[in-house]
Write a protein that holds these residues in place. Structure first.
Motif, PDB file in Angstrom:
ATOM      1  N   CYS A 112       6.163   9.371   0.060  1.00 51.41           N
ATOM      2  CA  CYS A 112       5.313   8.217  -0.215  1.00 51.41           C
ATOM      3  C   CYS A 112       5.699   7.122   0.768  1.00 51.41           C
ATOM      4  N   ALA A 113       4.774   6.802   1.650  1.00 55.69           N
ATOM      5  CA  ALA A 113       5.012   5.760   2.646  1.00 55.69           C
ATOM      6  C   ALA A 113       4.445   4.440   2.144  1.00 55.69           C
ATOM      7  N   ALA A 114       5.280   3.418   2.162  1.00 56.42           N
ATOM      8  CA  ALA A 114       4.867   2.096   1.701  1.00 56.42           C
ATOM      9  C   ALA A 114       4.669   1.174   2.891  1.00 56.42           C
ATOM     10  N   SER A 115       3.671   0.347   2.804  1.00 52.08           N
ATOM     11  CA  SER A 115       3.442  -0.658   3.840  1.00 52.08           C
ATOM     12  C   SER A 115       3.074  -1.971   3.183  1.00 52.08           C
ATOM     13  N   GLY A 116       3.375  -3.054   3.873  1.00 56.74           N
ATOM     14  CA  GLY A 116       3.111  -4.368   3.327  1.00 56.74           C
ATOM     15  C   GLY A 116       4.329  -5.256   3.487  1.00 56.74           C
ATOM     16  N   ARG A 117       4.119  -6.523   3.258  1.00 58.68           N
ATOM     17  CA  ARG A 117       5.154  -7.516   3.532  1.00 58.68           C
ATOM     18  C   ARG A 117       6.430  -7.290   2.745  1.00 58.68           C
ATOM     19  N   THR A 118       6.317  -6.821   1.501  1.00 59.83           N
ATOM     20  CA  THR A 118       7.506  -6.659   0.663  1.00 59.83           C
ATOM     21  C   THR A 118       7.864  -5.204   0.432  1.00 59.83           C
ATOM     22  N   ALA A 119       7.317  -4.312   1.244  1.00 59.14           N
ATOM     23  CA  ALA A 119       7.505  -2.879   1.007  1.00 59.14           C
ATOM     24  C   ALA A 119       8.960  -2.460   1.002  1.00 59.14           C
ATOM     25  N   SER A 120       9.798  -3.107   1.786  1.00 57.82           N
ATOM     26  CA  SER A 120      11.186  -2.667   1.904  1.00 57.82           C
ATOM     27  C   SER A 120      12.041  -3.080   0.725  1.00 57.82           C
ATOM     28  N   SER A 121      11.570  -3.963  -0.133  1.00 59.43           N
ATOM     29  CA  SER A 121      12.418  -4.478  -1.209  1.00 59.43           C
ATOM     30  C   SER A 121      12.002  -4.010  -2.596  1.00 59.43           C
ATOM     31  N   VAL A 122      10.902  -3.308  -2.707  1.00 58.11           N
ATOM     32  CA  VAL A 122      10.421  -2.920  -4.026  1.00 58.11           C
ATOM     33  C   VAL A 122      11.133  -1.675  -4.535  1.00 58.11           C
ATOM     34  N   ALA A 123      11.161  -1.554  -5.846  1.00 57.24           N
ATOM     35  CA  ALA A 123      11.553  -0.296  -6.482  1.00 57.24           C
ATOM     36  C   ALA A 123      10.353   0.646  -6.414  1.00 57.24           C
ATOM     37  N   MET A 124      10.614   1.913  -6.205  1.00 60.35           N
ATOM     38  CA  MET A 124       9.530   2.882  -6.082  1.00 60.35           C
ATOM     39  C   MET A 124       9.774   4.063  -6.994  1.00 60.35           C
ATOM     40  N   GLY A 125       8.710   4.724  -7.348  1.00 60.99           N
ATOM     41  CA  GLY A 125       8.876   5.843  -8.256  1.00 60.99           C
ATOM     42  C   GLY A 125       7.700   6.794  -8.211  1.00 60.99           C
ATOM     43  N   TRP A 126       7.806   7.818  -9.051  1.00 60.97           N
ATOM     44  CA  TRP A 126       6.770   8.844  -9.160  1.00 60.97           C
ATOM     45  C   TRP A 126       6.363   9.033 -10.611  1.00 60.97           C
ATOM     46  N   PHE A 127       5.084   9.210 -10.791  1.00 65.12           N
ATOM     47  CA  PHE A 127       4.508   9.574 -12.067  1.00 65.12           C
ATOM     48  C   PHE A 127       3.665  10.823 -11.852  1.00 65.12           C
TER      49      PHE A 127
ATOM     50  N   SER B 201       0.845  -1.189   0.000  1.00 68.06           N
ATOM     51  CA  SER B 201       0.000   0.000   0.000  1.00 68.06           C
ATOM     52  C   SER B 201       0.880   1.239   0.000  1.00 68.06           C
ATOM     53  N   LEU B 202       0.469   2.242  -0.752  1.00 69.41           N
ATOM     54  CA  LEU B 202       1.256   3.470  -0.901  1.00 69.41           C
ATOM     55  C   LEU B 202       0.401   4.675  -0.544  1.00 69.41           C
ATOM     56  N   VAL B 203       0.960   5.560   0.268  1.00 68.72           N
ATOM     57  CA  VAL B 203       0.240   6.769   0.660  1.00 68.72           C
ATOM     58  C   VAL B 203       1.149   7.972   0.450  1.00 68.72           C
ATOM     59  N   GLU B 204       0.702   8.878  -0.426  1.00 65.88           N
ATOM     60  CA  GLU B 204       1.481  10.077  -0.729  1.00 65.88           C
ATOM     61  C   GLU B 204       1.079  11.241   0.169  1.00 65.88           C
ATOM     62  N   SER B 205       2.012  12.169   0.324  1.00 63.65           N
ATOM     63  CA  SER B 205       1.736  13.420   1.032  1.00 63.65           C
ATOM     64  C   SER B 205       2.715  14.469   0.545  1.00 63.65           C
TER      65      SER B 205
END
Length: 122
Positions: A22-37, A3-7
Motif C-alpha cells: 500500500c503506497a501512501a502519498s500526501g503531505r502527512t503520509a509519512s507520519s500516519v498509522a497504517m493498516g489493513w482491513f 491517498s492510498l493505492v494497494e497492489s
C-alpha cells in the motif's frame, strides 16, 4: 489529505503466500498509522493488522503468526506479508490510514484505499 493505492492481490492455493503493498502519498503520509482491513462477500469488514510510523504493530487474532505487517517510511509504503493462507482469508483487502494507531484499530480510519482482491483456493 492522504491517498492510498494497494497492489499485490491475486489467486493463491491454500498454504501459499502473498504480499500486499500500500503506497501512501500526501503531505502527512509519512507520519500516519497504517493498516489493513478485509471484507469477504456477505460479511462485515474486519480489522487485520496495523502499524505506526515507528513500527508498533497490532494484529487480529485470526492472523497472528501467519501475517506480518511492515512499512518502509522512505517509500511511504506498508506491506502485509501473508503466509499459510487459508480459504477463509479470501476477501477484498483494503489499506487504511489515520493519525493514530488506535483510530485504525477501531475501524474508523480517516483514509481508505480502493482495495485489492485476495482469493485462496482450497
Amino acid at each position: 489529505q492522504v491517498s492510498l493505492v494497494e497492489s499485490g492481490g491475486g489467486l493463491v492455493q491454500a498454504g501459499g503466500s502473498l504480499r500486499l503493498s500500500c503506497a501512501a502519498s500526501g503531505r502527512t503520509a509519512s507520519s500516519v498509522a497504517m493498516g489493513w482491513f478485509r471484507q469477504a462477500p456477505g460479511k462485515e469488514r474486519e480489522f487485520v493488522a496495523a502499524i505506526t510510523w515507528s513500527g508498533n504493530t497490532n494484529y487480529a487474532d485470526s492472523v497472528k503468526g501467519r501475517f506480518t505487517i511492515s512499512r518502509d517510511n522512505a517509500k511511504n509504503t506498508v506491506y502485509l506479508q501473508m503466509n499459510s493462507l487459508k480459504a477463509e482469508d479470501t476477501a477484498e483487502y483494503h489499506c487504511a490510514a489515520a493519525p493514530y494507531l488506535r483510530t485504525v484499530v477501531a475501524g474508523t480510519p480517516n483514509y481508505w484505499g480502493q482495495g485489492t482482491q485476495v482469493t485462496v483456493s482450497s
